[in-house]
Design a protein around this motif. Structure first.
Motif, short mmCIF file in Angstrom:
data_model
loop_
_atom_site.label_atom_id
_atom_site.label_comp_id
_atom_site.label_asym_id
_atom_site.label_seq_id
_atom_site.Cartn_x
_atom_site.Cartn_y
_atom_site.Cartn_z
N HIS A 130 111.76 16.32 3.65
CA HIS A 130 110.54 15.89 4.10
C HIS A 130 109.28 15.94 3.00
CE1 HIS A 130 112.05 16.16 8.09
NE2 HIS A 130 112.80 17.20 7.90
N ASP A 132 106.30 14.19 1.26
CA ASP A 132 105.29 13.33 1.66
C ASP A 132 105.11 12.28 0.44
OD1 ASP A 132 102.73 11.98 1.43
OD2 ASP A 132 102.37 13.04 3.47
N ASP A 139 105.90 17.52 4.13
CA ASP A 139 105.23 16.75 5.30
C ASP A 139 105.70 17.37 6.45
OD1 ASP A 139 104.25 15.11 7.16
OD2 ASP A 139 105.52 13.18 6.36
N PRO A 140 105.11 18.28 7.24
CA PRO A 140 105.52 18.79 8.46
C PRO A 140 105.42 17.73 9.67
CG PRO A 140 103.26 19.56 8.06
CD PRO A 140 103.53 18.43 6.98
N ASP A 141 105.11 16.62 9.56
CA ASP A 141 104.92 15.50 10.70
C ASP A 141 106.19 14.82 10.91
OD1 ASP A 141 103.71 13.96 12.57
OD2 ASP A 141 103.09 12.34 11.25
N ASP A 142 107.08 15.68 11.59
CA ASP A 142 108.55 15.39 12.09
C ASP A 142 108.62 16.14 13.49
OD1 ASP A 142 111.60 14.48 11.54
OD2 ASP A 142 111.65 16.48 11.91
N PRO A 143 109.19 15.49 14.34
CA PRO A 143 109.24 16.24 15.42
C PRO A 143 110.25 17.75 15.38
CG PRO A 143 109.62 14.09 15.89
CD PRO A 143 109.53 14.22 14.58
N ARG A 146 108.24 20.09 13.43
CA ARG A 146 107.03 20.73 14.40
C ARG A 146 107.59 21.67 15.54
NH1 ARG A 146 104.84 15.26 14.45
NH2 ARG A 146 105.77 15.04 16.73
#
Length: 482
Positions: A130, A132, A139-143, A146
């Motif tokens: 993950h 960015d 990058d924490p923007d993964d379902p 999260r």
């Protein structure tokens, strides 16, 4: 799994006596051809019975591995095939457990938190970290990420499972395991340290600080060309040996593992079975990334556009061999550090022979996939280093041009190319404009940075791109080969 000891080498050790000290995420072909093989070698020597492997799967596609290993008691065949077609096959016994995390996440966390687990290793591919693409940070923007950070359900990702186990070990006063990345990423241990540390800090700043201070993340360099098992691979094992293996592994004879000696709770005696234990992995990984990996990129787009579909077909072409030799000798090698214990000339000759091995059946399409992750990390550092010193860059620029031509999505016979890349929807339209705007692809600064501002690189790039459009890939390679 039934097998015949006179034709297939089988474990001579008592697998019932093996306990697990390693938990491995990402049990695919490469892990089974590489790390699991090295552990099997140690066990065969009567060593390190506490270092068996517990495999863990987290993705939907891992269900099949669960079912296969369950049916075969963790056993599988590993076959090496020499260029002359000679097969050598062994049944590998080092995978003594396998757990599919979605079945029982708590069981996986408990296994990780157990003091007997001293190493957690990873082959989760670069995408599994993950990272960015713009910042290089987590990058924490993964379902799934999260959900794991929210903590309202059992963990479902590698990050959630590993970090929950580390939190439990911390609270119980148990020393943390070592996290060992075995992925094909430059500075893979450093990357794992940043990504896992960032996830832990997002979950709990105190835990993040503890991970940063206490958990070790050694760097490693791994190398063994291991294609995906072809559809007919299971039948070949049955035909040759009369045994059924629902997911065999076929690979090349060559294998290399260079490992930084930084483990908090000990490690297997890998040096006894051919692993190079070193203080600094960097020279070795630069060698591999800039010679092997970048040469794969130098071969694949030109090869595909020339009509080749298997790696060995292109690598056996004398023009391609001369082109790869020119790239490695004139452009890549001058950018490398001294590599202790390695004869670079011999290493490069070995690479060409490995690429040309017809028995492996590696596909050019596999090498062409995810170019936006590969080219910037493997090839462009060579070009930048050479630009900085005034060295030659014609081959590197031509490889970028060959990617741009490939990314048009139409081959030289007018047939569609399946471009597999996370940036496909952005790159293919750009590539299709380059006959009218020749620098439009190279101008994608998110990938190429300021290369568009270097006249020498742009000139070489445009010359290769024009030749690809006007003369074709094979003729362009002939010219570049010199």
């Amino acid at each position: 799994m039934a097998c015949f000891a006179d034709r297939v080498s089988t474990p001579g050790y008592d697998r019932s006596r093996i306990t697990t000290g390693i938990v491995h995420f990402g049990v695919g072909g490469f892990h089974r051809a590489h790390q699991a093989m090295y552990v099997d070698r140690l066990l065969e020597r009567g060593r390190d019975h506490e270092w068996g492997i517990c495999g863990v799967g987290v993705l939907p596609g891992d269900r099949r591995m669960r079912d296969v290993l369950r049916a075969q008691d963790g056993l599988y065949t590993l076959s090496t095939v020499a260029p002359d077609g000679t097969w050598a096959t062994r049944t590998i016994g080092s995978l003594v457990e396998y757990r599919y995390a979605p079945d029982d996440p708590e069981a996986v966390v408990a296994k990780l938190a157990d003091p007997a687990t001293r190493i957690v290793s990873l082959t989760i591919t670069e995408g599994g970290y993950h990272i960015d693409a713009a910042t290089g940070e987590f990058d924490p923007d993964d379902p799934g990420i999260r959900a794991d950070l929210a903590g309202n359900a059992p963990p479902c990702t590698v990050f959630g499972l590993v970090t929950e186990a580390l939190a439990r070990r911390r609270s119980r006063g148990i020393a943390p395991f070592t996290v060992l990345s075995c992925d094909n990423i430059e500075g893979n241990g450093n990357v794992a340290r940043r990504m896992f540390g960032a996830f832990a800090a997002l979950r709990d700043p105190g835990l993040g600080a503890w991970v940063a201070d206490e958990v070790r993340f050694p760097n490693s360099m791994v190398d063994r060309i291991t294609p995906v098992t072809p559809p007919g691979g299971t039948g070949e094992i049955e035909r040759r040996y009369g045994l059924i293996d629902r997911w065999p592994v076929v690979t090349e004879p060559f294998a290399q593992w260079v490992l930084e000696d930084s483990f908090s709770l000990g490690r297997p005696a890998f040096e006894e079975v051919g692993v190079q234990i070193v203080a600094d992995v960097t020279p070795y990984e630069l060698m591999k990334l800039r010679l092997l990996n970048a040469s794969h990129q130098a071969l694949c787009y030109f090869g595909y556009l020339s009509g080749y579909r298997l790696v060995h077909e292109a690598a056996q072409d004398p023009a391609f061999r001369r082109f790869l030799t020119r790239y490695m000798d004139a452009e890549a090698t001058p950018t490398l550090r001294a590599v202790p214990g390695v004869d670079l000339d011999d290493y490069k000759r070995t690479l060409l022979d490995r690429f040309a091995n017809p028995a492996i059946g590696d596909t050019i399409a596999r090498l062409c996939a995810e170019s936006s992750d590969r080219i910037p990390k493997w090839l462009l550092p060579v070009a930048r280093a050479q630009l900085a010193t005034g060295g030659p860059i014609d081959c590197a620029a031509a490889v970028v041009a060959s990617w741009a031509r490939y990314a048009e999505g139409i081959d030289e016979q007018g047939q569609p190319i399946e471009v597999v890349d996370r940036l496909r929807d952005r790159l293919v339209p750009l590539a299709r404009r380059q006959r009218e705007q020749p620098t439009v692809f190279l101008g994608e600064r998110s990938l190429f940075g300021d290369l568009i501002d270097h006249p020498r690189f742009v000139t070489a790039y445009l010359a290769a791109l024009d030749s690809l459009h006007s003369r074709g890939a094979r003729a362009t390679v002939e010219q570049l080969a010199g």
